[in-house]
Motif scaffolding. Structure first.
Motif, PDB file in Angstrom:
ATOM      1  N   HIS A  15      51.482  62.517  91.302  1.00 29.72           N
ATOM      2  CA  HIS A  15      50.301  61.766  91.715  1.00 29.72           C
ATOM      3  C   HIS A  15      49.932  62.186  93.143  1.00 29.72           C
ATOM      4  CE1 HIS A  15      47.853  58.279  92.927  1.00 29.72           C
ATOM      5  NE2 HIS A  15      47.662  58.069  91.631  1.00 29.72           N
ATOM      6  N   PRO A  16      48.639  62.220  93.478  1.00 29.26           N
ATOM      7  CA  PRO A  16      48.251  62.653  94.837  1.00 29.26           C
ATOM      8  C   PRO A  16      48.831  61.788  95.946  1.00 29.26           C
ATOM      9  CG  PRO A  16      46.383  61.750  93.611  1.00 29.26           C
ATOM     10  CD  PRO A  16      47.467  61.995  92.628  1.00 29.26           C
ATOM     11  N   LYS A 225      56.213  53.664  87.057  1.00 30.47           N
ATOM     12  CA  LYS A 225      55.571  54.206  85.863  1.00 30.47           C
ATOM     13  C   LYS A 225      56.505  54.157  84.666  1.00 30.47           C
ATOM     14  CE  LYS A 225      52.718  58.009  84.204  1.00 30.47           C
ATOM     15  NZ  LYS A 225      52.092  59.316  84.527  1.00 30.47           N
ATOM     16  N   CYS A 226      55.999  53.624  83.552  1.00 33.63           N
ATOM     17  CA  CYS A 226      56.763  53.516  82.320  1.00 33.63           C
ATOM     18  C   CYS A 226      55.794  53.704  81.159  1.00 33.63           C
ATOM     19  CB  CYS A 226      57.446  52.154  82.222  1.00 33.63           C
ATOM     20  SG  CYS A 226      58.392  51.879  80.706  1.00 33.63           S
ATOM     21  N   SER A 227      56.144  54.543  80.213  1.00 35.25           N
ATOM     22  CA  SER A 227      55.256  54.740  79.069  1.00 35.25           C
ATOM     23  C   SER A 227      55.197  53.455  78.242  1.00 35.25           C
ATOM     24  CB  SER A 227      55.745  55.898  78.199  1.00 35.25           C
ATOM     25  OG  SER A 227      56.924  55.545  77.496  1.00 35.25           O
ATOM     26  N   SER A 228      54.059  53.218  77.623  1.00 33.26           N
ATOM     27  CA  SER A 228      53.906  52.010  76.805  1.00 33.26           C
ATOM     28  C   SER A 228      54.880  52.019  75.639  1.00 33.26           C
ATOM     29  CB  SER A 228      52.464  51.885  76.312  1.00 33.26           C
ATOM     30  OG  SER A 228      52.032  53.092  75.698  1.00 33.26           O
ATOM     31  N   ASP A 229      55.152  53.202  75.089  1.00 26.34           N
ATOM     32  CA  ASP A 229      56.107  53.294  73.980  1.00 26.34           C
ATOM     33  C   ASP A 229      57.502  52.861  74.418  1.00 26.34           C
ATOM     34  OD1 ASP A 229      54.179  54.192  72.269  1.00 26.34           O
ATOM     35  OD2 ASP A 229      54.701  56.322  72.446  1.00 26.34           O
ATOM     36  N   PHE A 247      56.958  44.242  83.397  1.00 24.93           N
ATOM     37  CA  PHE A 247      56.604  45.612  83.755  1.00 24.93           C
ATOM     38  C   PHE A 247      55.345  45.622  84.623  1.00 24.93           C
ATOM     39  CE2 PHE A 247      58.938  45.903  79.810  1.00 24.93           C
ATOM     40  CZ  PHE A 247      59.746  47.020  79.979  1.00 24.93           C
ATOM     41  N   ASP A 248      55.381  46.414  85.674  1.00 21.66           N
ATOM     42  CA  ASP A 248      54.178  46.704  86.453  1.00 21.66           C
ATOM     43  C   ASP A 248      54.150  48.218  86.653  1.00 21.66           C
ATOM     44  OD1 ASP A 248      51.971  46.800  88.034  1.00 21.66           O
ATOM     45  OD2 ASP A 248      52.620  45.237  89.432  1.00 21.66           O
ATOM     46  N   GLY A 249      53.350  48.889  85.839  1.00 23.18           N
ATOM     47  CA  GLY A 249      53.288  50.338  85.901  1.00 23.18           C
ATOM     48  C   GLY A 249      53.265  50.992  84.530  1.00 23.18           C
ATOM     49  N   ARG A 252      50.888  54.096  84.158  1.00 24.87           N
ATOM     50  CA  ARG A 252      50.155  54.369  85.393  1.00 24.87           C
ATOM     51  C   ARG A 252      51.118  54.533  86.557  1.00 24.87           C
ATOM     52  NH1 ARG A 252      49.286  50.510  89.328  1.00 24.87           N
ATOM     53  NH2 ARG A 252      50.223  48.471  88.942  1.00 24.87           N
ATOM     54  N   PHE A 253      50.654  55.255  87.559  1.00 25.68           N
ATOM     55  CA  PHE A 253      51.398  55.425  88.806  1.00 25.68           C
ATOM     56  C   PHE A 253      51.275  54.155  89.641  1.00 25.68           C
ATOM     57  CE2 PHE A 253      51.283  56.577  93.338  1.00 25.68           C
ATOM     58  CZ  PHE A 253      52.501  57.234  93.475  1.00 25.68           C
TER      59      PHE A 253
END
Length: 376
Positions: A15-16, A225-229, A247-249, A252-253
């Motif tokens: 991520h930038p 960041k954590c995948s929804s799966d 979960f918060d992330g 998303r970053f």
């Protein structure tokens, strides 16, 4: 150091506003007077420049598909980097090694910033069959050794010297946040909540952390960041305590400021890092250790020998056998029932960060190293 020295940091993966790349290295270099540009995958509408720190950001196209990113990301990075004509190109991903090799000229410096032990990481990828992993690993080793000969190496971990036998260590110590450093934690009013920060993955103990509510009826907050799966799999793993996982992330970053907000707005029992034993993490000193310490949180982590030595040295937490859930329960209950000892662990960790483990020490090393490279 010349005020006009042009520095370009490059990533096609991160991520930038990645903490190491942007908040630590790019911002520090910009404040020191360098002309700093960051190339990173970013939406076109969010490009140009961060107004606070004045770091120019050149957007690279984001690819949802890993293989497309690895193929096309380096090509576009090379085309844009070549136009800049930088004094130092500093890249952060192994997929950019060939691009770094192409950019290296007699009158510039190319830095390979080694964030991970990539060979070990390849060897533990579950989606590759073992024979394929061995082939990819050997191929990566050969290509890396060949292409980095004329590059400078920036090592994010001390033990990477074992692999490269050269390089400059710029460690991932935390940027001091005055609010976190100065906040007081009332251990007599500690919550029933445990905190994990950073990317969530199976290798980083996702299912271990998901099991905690079943064992001890505690809420676990995972900020990163954590995948929804994976998040859904973890909730299934938690069974009837799925609502104890927060979960918060998801997909998303999570920005640095958001993570710091979590540190400062709850009386957490401890910061978690209960990882399974893998070659990739046995020797690493996790960045989250330093962040937990900065926030005055005791650490509960796996009892790998390197981690055990770190905790023993700084007296800042408790180690547990990752395969013995009774030890997890005992550690949490100890911190809950012994507020004076828990407070001492938080104090010790924060003291170590203030005295020796903050980004300030690494920032000065980075500045001195850059000046040396430019003078050379």
């Amino acid at each position: 150091m010349s005020q006009s020295s042009k520095i370009v940091h490059m990533t096609t993966v991160h991520h930038p506003y990645d903490t190491r790349i942007y908040h630590k290295e790019c911002v520090s270099l910009k404040k020191a007077g360098y002309d700093v540009t960051l190339m990173a995958p970013i939406d076109e509408q969010n490009d140009s420049q961060d107004e606070q720190n004045k770091v120019e950001i050149i957007p690279l196209k984001k690819y949802a598909n890993r293989w497309k990113r690895m193929l096309f990301g380096p090509i576009q990075a090379y085309k844009k980097a070549k136009k800049v004509k930088a004094d130092i190109y500093h890249f952060h991903d192994p997929e950019l090694i060939f691009i770094g090799w192409l950019l290296k000229k007699k009158n510039n410096t190319v830095i390979y910033d080694v964030h991970e032990d990539y060979y070990t990481s390849i060897m533990q990828k579950e989606y590759f069959p073992k024979p394929i992993k061995r082939i990819i690993g050997k191929l990566y080793n050969g290509i890396e050794r060949l292409l980095i000969k004329k590059m400078a190496l920036c090592l994010a971990e001390k033990y990477y010297f074992e692999r490269y036998q050269r390089g400059t260590c710029i460690l991932n110590y935390p940027i001091l946040n005055e609010k976190l450093i100065n906040q007081e934690i009332d251990r007599s009013k500690v919550s029933d909540k445990l905190l994990y920060t950073g990317n969530v993955s199976v290798e980083r103990g996702a299912f271990y952390h998901a099991e905690i509510p079943q064992i001890m009826d505690k809420h676990v907050y995972l900020v990163g960041k954590c995948s929804s799966d994976l998040a859904e799999q973890m909730k299934v793993h938690a069974g009837d305590k799925r609502d104890y996982l927060h979960f918060d992330g998801i997909d998303r970053f999570v920005e640095r400021e958001e993570i710091d907000h979590y540190y400062s707005n709850e009386n957490w029992i401890a910061g978690l890092a209960i990882f399974p034993a893998t070659d990739h993490y046995l020797k690493k000193e996790l960045t989250k250790f330093f962040e937990y310490m900065s926030a005055g949180l005791p650490i509960i982590c796996s009892n790998f020998s390197r981690w055990q030595a770190f905790i023993d040295q700084h007296q800042c937490g408790i180690t547990v056998n990752p395969d013995n859930t009774q030890e997890w329960l005992d550690a949490v209950e100890y911190l809950k029932n012994n507020p004076i000892e828990a407070e001492a662990m938080g104090y010790n960790g924060r003291k170590a960060v203030l005295q020796e483990l903050s980004w300030k020490s690494q920032e000065s090393k980075l500045m001195a190293w850059y000046e040396q490279l430019l003078n050379k």
